[in-house]
Motif scaffolding. Sequence first.
Motif, PDB file in Angstrom:
ATOM      1  N   CYS A  16       0.836  -1.201   0.000  1.00  0.00           N
ATOM      2  CA  CYS A  16       0.000   0.000   0.000  1.00  0.00           C
ATOM      3  C   CYS A  16       0.874   1.255   0.000  1.00  0.00           C
ATOM      4  CB  CYS A  16      -0.933  -0.010   1.214  1.00  0.00           C
ATOM      5  SG  CYS A  16      -1.982   1.459   1.346  1.00  0.00           S
ATOM      6  N   TYR A  17       1.875   1.281   0.872  1.00  0.00           N
ATOM      7  CA  TYR A  17       2.801   2.431   0.919  1.00  0.00           C
ATOM      8  C   TYR A  17       3.501   2.617  -0.420  1.00  0.00           C
ATOM      9  CZ  TYR A  17       7.136   4.971   1.644  1.00  0.00           C
ATOM     10  OH  TYR A  17       8.180   5.852   1.501  1.00  0.00           O
ATOM     11  N   ASN A  18       4.024   1.529  -0.983  1.00  0.00           N
ATOM     12  CA  ASN A  18       4.752   1.630  -2.250  1.00  0.00           C
ATOM     13  C   ASN A  18       3.849   2.154  -3.371  1.00  0.00           C
ATOM     14  OD1 ASN A  18       7.171   0.714  -1.166  1.00  0.00           O
ATOM     15  ND2 ASN A  18       6.756  -1.423  -1.647  1.00  0.00           N
ATOM     16  N   THR A  19       2.597   1.704  -3.380  1.00  0.00           N
ATOM     17  CA  THR A  19       1.647   2.182  -4.379  1.00  0.00           C
ATOM     18  C   THR A  19       1.379   3.674  -4.208  1.00  0.00           C
ATOM     19  OG1 THR A  19       0.575   0.019  -4.571  1.00  0.00           O
ATOM     20  CG2 THR A  19      -0.711   1.931  -5.248  1.00  0.00           C
ATOM     21  N   CYS A  20       1.100   4.079  -2.965  1.00  0.00           N
ATOM     22  CA  CYS A  20       0.817   5.498  -2.695  1.00  0.00           C
ATOM     23  C   CYS A  20       2.014   6.371  -3.059  1.00  0.00           C
ATOM     24  CB  CYS A  20       0.458   5.702  -1.226  1.00  0.00           C
ATOM     25  SG  CYS A  20      -1.080   4.916  -0.720  1.00  0.00           S
ATOM     26  N   TYR A  21       3.217   5.887  -2.757  1.00  0.00           N
ATOM     27  CA  TYR A  21       4.422   6.663  -3.052  1.00  0.00           C
ATOM     28  C   TYR A  21       4.608   6.801  -4.565  1.00  0.00           C
ATOM     29  CZ  TYR A  21       9.194   8.416  -2.736  1.00  0.00           C
ATOM     30  OH  TYR A  21      10.309   9.201  -2.853  1.00  0.00           O
ATOM     31  N   ALA A  22       4.499   5.682  -5.278  1.00  0.00           N
ATOM     32  CA  ALA A  22       4.748   5.703  -6.722  1.00  0.00           C
ATOM     33  C   ALA A  22       3.720   6.556  -7.457  1.00  0.00           C
ATOM     34  CB  ALA A  22       4.743   4.275  -7.266  1.00  0.00           C
ATOM     35  N   VAL A  23       2.449   6.387  -7.118  1.00  0.00           N
ATOM     36  CA  VAL A  23       1.398   7.158  -7.792  1.00  0.00           C
ATOM     37  C   VAL A  23       1.476   8.629  -7.378  1.00  0.00           C
ATOM     38  CG1 VAL A  23      -1.097   7.400  -8.112  1.00  0.00           C
ATOM     39  CG2 VAL A  23      -0.069   5.129  -8.009  1.00  0.00           C
ATOM     40  N   GLY A  24       1.783   8.878  -6.104  1.00  0.00           N
ATOM     41  CA  GLY A  24       1.956  10.257  -5.664  1.00  0.00           C
ATOM     42  C   GLY A  24       3.112  10.936  -6.368  1.00  0.00           C
ATOM     43  N   GLU A  25       4.189  10.196  -6.567  1.00  0.00           N
ATOM     44  CA  GLU A  25       5.364  10.744  -7.245  1.00  0.00           C
ATOM     45  C   GLU A  25       5.024  11.105  -8.691  1.00  0.00           C
ATOM     46  OE1 GLU A  25      10.036   9.639  -6.940  1.00  0.00           O
ATOM     47  OE2 GLU A  25       8.720   8.025  -7.612  1.00  0.00           O
ATOM     48  N   LYS A  26       4.157  10.321  -9.317  1.00  0.00           N
ATOM     49  CA  LYS A  26       3.797  10.567 -10.716  1.00  0.00           C
ATOM     50  C   LYS A  26       2.841  11.736 -10.877  1.00  0.00           C
ATOM     51  CE  LYS A  26       1.857   8.288 -14.807  1.00  0.00           C
ATOM     52  NZ  LYS A  26       1.348   6.997 -15.364  1.00  0.00           N
ATOM     53  N   TRP A  27       1.878  11.880  -9.930  1.00  0.00           N
ATOM     54  CA  TRP A  27       0.789  12.819 -10.140  1.00  0.00           C
ATOM     55  C   TRP A  27       0.775  14.017  -9.206  1.00  0.00           C
ATOM     56  CZ3 TRP A  27      -1.475  12.557 -14.583  1.00  0.00           C
ATOM     57  CH2 TRP A  27      -1.571  11.333 -15.236  1.00  0.00           C
ATOM     58  N   SER A  28       1.699  14.111  -8.248  1.00  0.00           N
ATOM     59  CA  SER A  28       1.732  15.299  -7.386  1.00  0.00           C
ATOM     60  C   SER A  28       2.238  16.482  -8.197  1.00  0.00           C
ATOM     61  CB  SER A  28       2.646  15.063  -6.175  1.00  0.00           C
ATOM     62  OG  SER A  28       2.145  14.027  -5.369  1.00  0.00           O
ATOM     63  N   ALA A  29       1.336  17.413  -8.503  1.00  0.00           N
ATOM     64  CA  ALA A  29       1.689  18.538  -9.374  1.00  0.00           C
ATOM     65  C   ALA A  29       2.736  19.450  -8.745  1.00  0.00           C
ATOM     66  CB  ALA A  29       0.430  19.350  -9.694  1.00  0.00           C
ATOM     67  N   ASP A  30       2.871  19.374  -7.414  1.00  0.00           N
ATOM     68  CA  ASP A  30       3.772  20.295  -6.719  1.00  0.00           C
ATOM     69  C   ASP A  30       5.127  19.672  -6.406  1.00  0.00           C
ATOM     70  OD1 ASP A  30       3.068  18.504  -4.715  1.00  0.00           O
ATOM     71  OD2 ASP A  30       1.640  19.869  -3.796  1.00  0.00           O
ATOM     72  N   THR A  31       5.425  18.487  -6.955  1.00  0.00           N
ATOM     73  CA  THR A  31       6.707  17.842  -6.655  1.00  0.00           C
ATOM     74  C   THR A  31       7.456  17.489  -7.929  1.00  0.00           C
ATOM     75  OG1 THR A  31       5.569  15.714  -6.500  1.00  0.00           O
ATOM     76  CG2 THR A  31       5.949  16.891  -4.451  1.00  0.00           C
ATOM     77  N   PRO A  32       7.890  18.480  -8.712  1.00  0.00           N
ATOM     78  CA  PRO A  32       8.687  18.170  -9.904  1.00  0.00           C
ATOM     79  C   PRO A  32       9.981  17.489  -9.528  1.00  0.00           C
ATOM     80  CG  PRO A  32       8.783  20.517  -9.388  1.00  0.00           C
ATOM     81  CD  PRO A  32       7.739  19.925  -8.496  1.00  0.00           C
ATOM     82  N   ALA A  33      10.507  16.718 -10.466  1.00  0.00           N
ATOM     83  CA  ALA A  33      11.702  15.907 -10.189  1.00  0.00           C
ATOM     84  C   ALA A  33      12.893  16.757  -9.757  1.00  0.00           C
ATOM     85  CB  ALA A  33      12.051  15.088 -11.420  1.00  0.00           C
ATOM     86  N   ALA A  34      12.923  18.013 -10.198  1.00  0.00           N
ATOM     87  CA  ALA A  34      14.071  18.860  -9.872  1.00  0.00           C
ATOM     88  C   ALA A  34      14.097  19.262  -8.407  1.00  0.00           C
ATOM     89  CB  ALA A  34      14.055  20.110 -10.743  1.00  0.00           C
ATOM     90  N   LYS A  35      12.960  19.174  -7.744  1.00  0.00           N
ATOM     91  CA  LYS A  35      12.892  19.574  -6.340  1.00  0.00           C
ATOM     92  C   LYS A  35      13.085  18.359  -5.435  1.00  0.00           C
ATOM     93  CE  LYS A  35       9.687  22.340  -4.942  1.00  0.00           C
ATOM     94  NZ  LYS A  35       8.338  22.902  -4.703  1.00  0.00           N
ATOM     95  N   ASN A  36      13.763  18.576  -4.357  1.00  0.00           N
ATOM     96  CA  ASN A  36      13.966  17.506  -3.378  1.00  0.00           C
ATOM     97  C   ASN A  36      12.798  17.519  -2.392  1.00  0.00           C
ATOM     98  OD1 ASN A  36      15.097  15.454  -1.884  1.00  0.00           O
ATOM     99  ND2 ASN A  36      16.399  16.835  -0.692  1.00  0.00           N
ATOM    100  N   VAL A  37      11.607  17.163  -2.900  1.00  0.00           N
ATOM    101  CA  VAL A  37      10.383  17.200  -2.107  1.00  0.00           C
ATOM    102  C   VAL A  37       9.721  15.829  -2.170  1.00  0.00           C
ATOM    103  CG1 VAL A  37       8.084  18.215  -1.890  1.00  0.00           C
ATOM    104  CG2 VAL A  37      10.020  19.665  -2.486  1.00  0.00           C
ATOM    105  N   LEU A  38       9.251  15.349  -1.043  1.00  0.00           N
ATOM    106  CA  LEU A  38       8.564  14.063  -0.990  1.00  0.00           C
ATOM    107  C   LEU A  38       7.220  14.161  -1.709  1.00  0.00           C
ATOM    108  CD1 LEU A  38       9.362  13.343   2.744  1.00  0.00           C
ATOM    109  CD2 LEU A  38      10.140  11.932   0.833  1.00  0.00           C
TER     110      LEU A  38
END
Length: 463
Positions: A414-436
């Motif tokens: 469940c955690y891994n799913t939430c992390y992976a999908v959140g990483e893909k679709w969180s509009a406020d966490t571009p890859a260039a930023k060191n943000v969870l």
Amino acid sequence: MVQPVEPEFEQALNELTSTLQPFLKANPEYQRALEVVQLPERVIQFRVIWEDDQGKLRVNRGYRVQYNSALGPYKGGLRLHPTVNLSILKFLGFEQTFKNALTGLSMGGGKGGSDFDPKGKSDAEIRRFCQAFMQELFRHIGKDTDVPAGDIGVGGREIGYLFGAYRKLRNEWTGVLTGKGNDWGGSPIRPEATGYGLVYYVNHMIEKSCSQYAFSNPSTLVAISGSGNVAQYAALKIITLGGTVLSLSDSHGSIIAPKGLTCEDVKQIMALKLRGGTLAELSQSTGKNKNCKPGPSWTYHAGKRPWTLLERVHVVLPCATQNEVSGEEAEFLVKSGARIVAEGSNMGCTQAAIDVFEASRVKGGSNAVWYAPGKASNCGGVAVSGLEMAQNSQRMTWTSEEVDSKLNKIMTDCYNTCYAVGEKWSADTPAAKNVLPSLVTGANIAGFIKVADAMRVQESRVA
């Protein structure tokens, strides 16, 4: 300003729809599924007439909201509490639909209960109420249709009364309820499951974001609200691992232990709650409270929640009820050093509180707070309920170690799913930023996709 007609449900719906926007913009074909999934498939409302110990007839409202069965039988608890109404049960059933999807098990979403208050009632009165409640509910449930469980006000005693009534009404033994006793179809570690699962989920959050605050470290300070099943077992698990639990609470007030509660303290509170007592009794020493033995290192604060009573905290676990952390309290927790907030209760944080935590996460830095919604972090309870259903179907019982191992894996997935999908679709966490990534975005989108995909395959009108 127009007041919401169903405030709890509308809050849950708004949280989901707001976090879905990036996904829906890229995948507009899912918009119809969102319109459909927000409506329950069926709402059952009925009266419950029962007799008190004085022979007087009493009446309460009974409900079952069968929200979504695209992934399996409706699954969700029964709540007995005077605040129960259709808005609360719709919010809980809506959340349950996506929570159950995140477990990876074949379960739909539902919720039910009554405005009956078990506090102050005798065992005989509770038994008569449960039997009267089941006289209507039994028509609408079944092992392949709808499998209720316990919730606030419904523990092992109530499940026993409900199951006994169902068995007599239907003249069959079947796994129609979960949370049963181990000797008659229950699963090992079901009482512990939500609290344990919460700890397992948070362990992954800590490893990723702030490993110095591992639960094995005595200097890790943990604030817990509530003193029911979830709070009790989360506290015991953390204390056993080596962390320091600073607080527990109930509807009357909070206990604060600057040096940490012990397992003995928590077990004393468990015994107190089992007989219907309040934490206030621990601060008294006369009359019916003479058997309580207050510890020298904690204080009781009447009418207050734990959040603003702690000068320093690292992990925050709301485990009492919905909307128990306000925006103002969230700001205080950020200033107190909180790094992890994970809900053991359903929708434990107000939207204002979530906004505070999410803003902190986006800002980043050493003081960032990472928030996990209840539909992800507290899904361990319903996960083990699903495992109980599987054991009932096989007419066998797994060991505690087997169930605990399966629970741990479910929470990890469940955690891994939430992390992976959140990483893909969180509009406020571009890859260039060191943000969870946002776990609330990840949980909502992952749960929604799974339910929506099943609906779109099964019903062409949803596609």
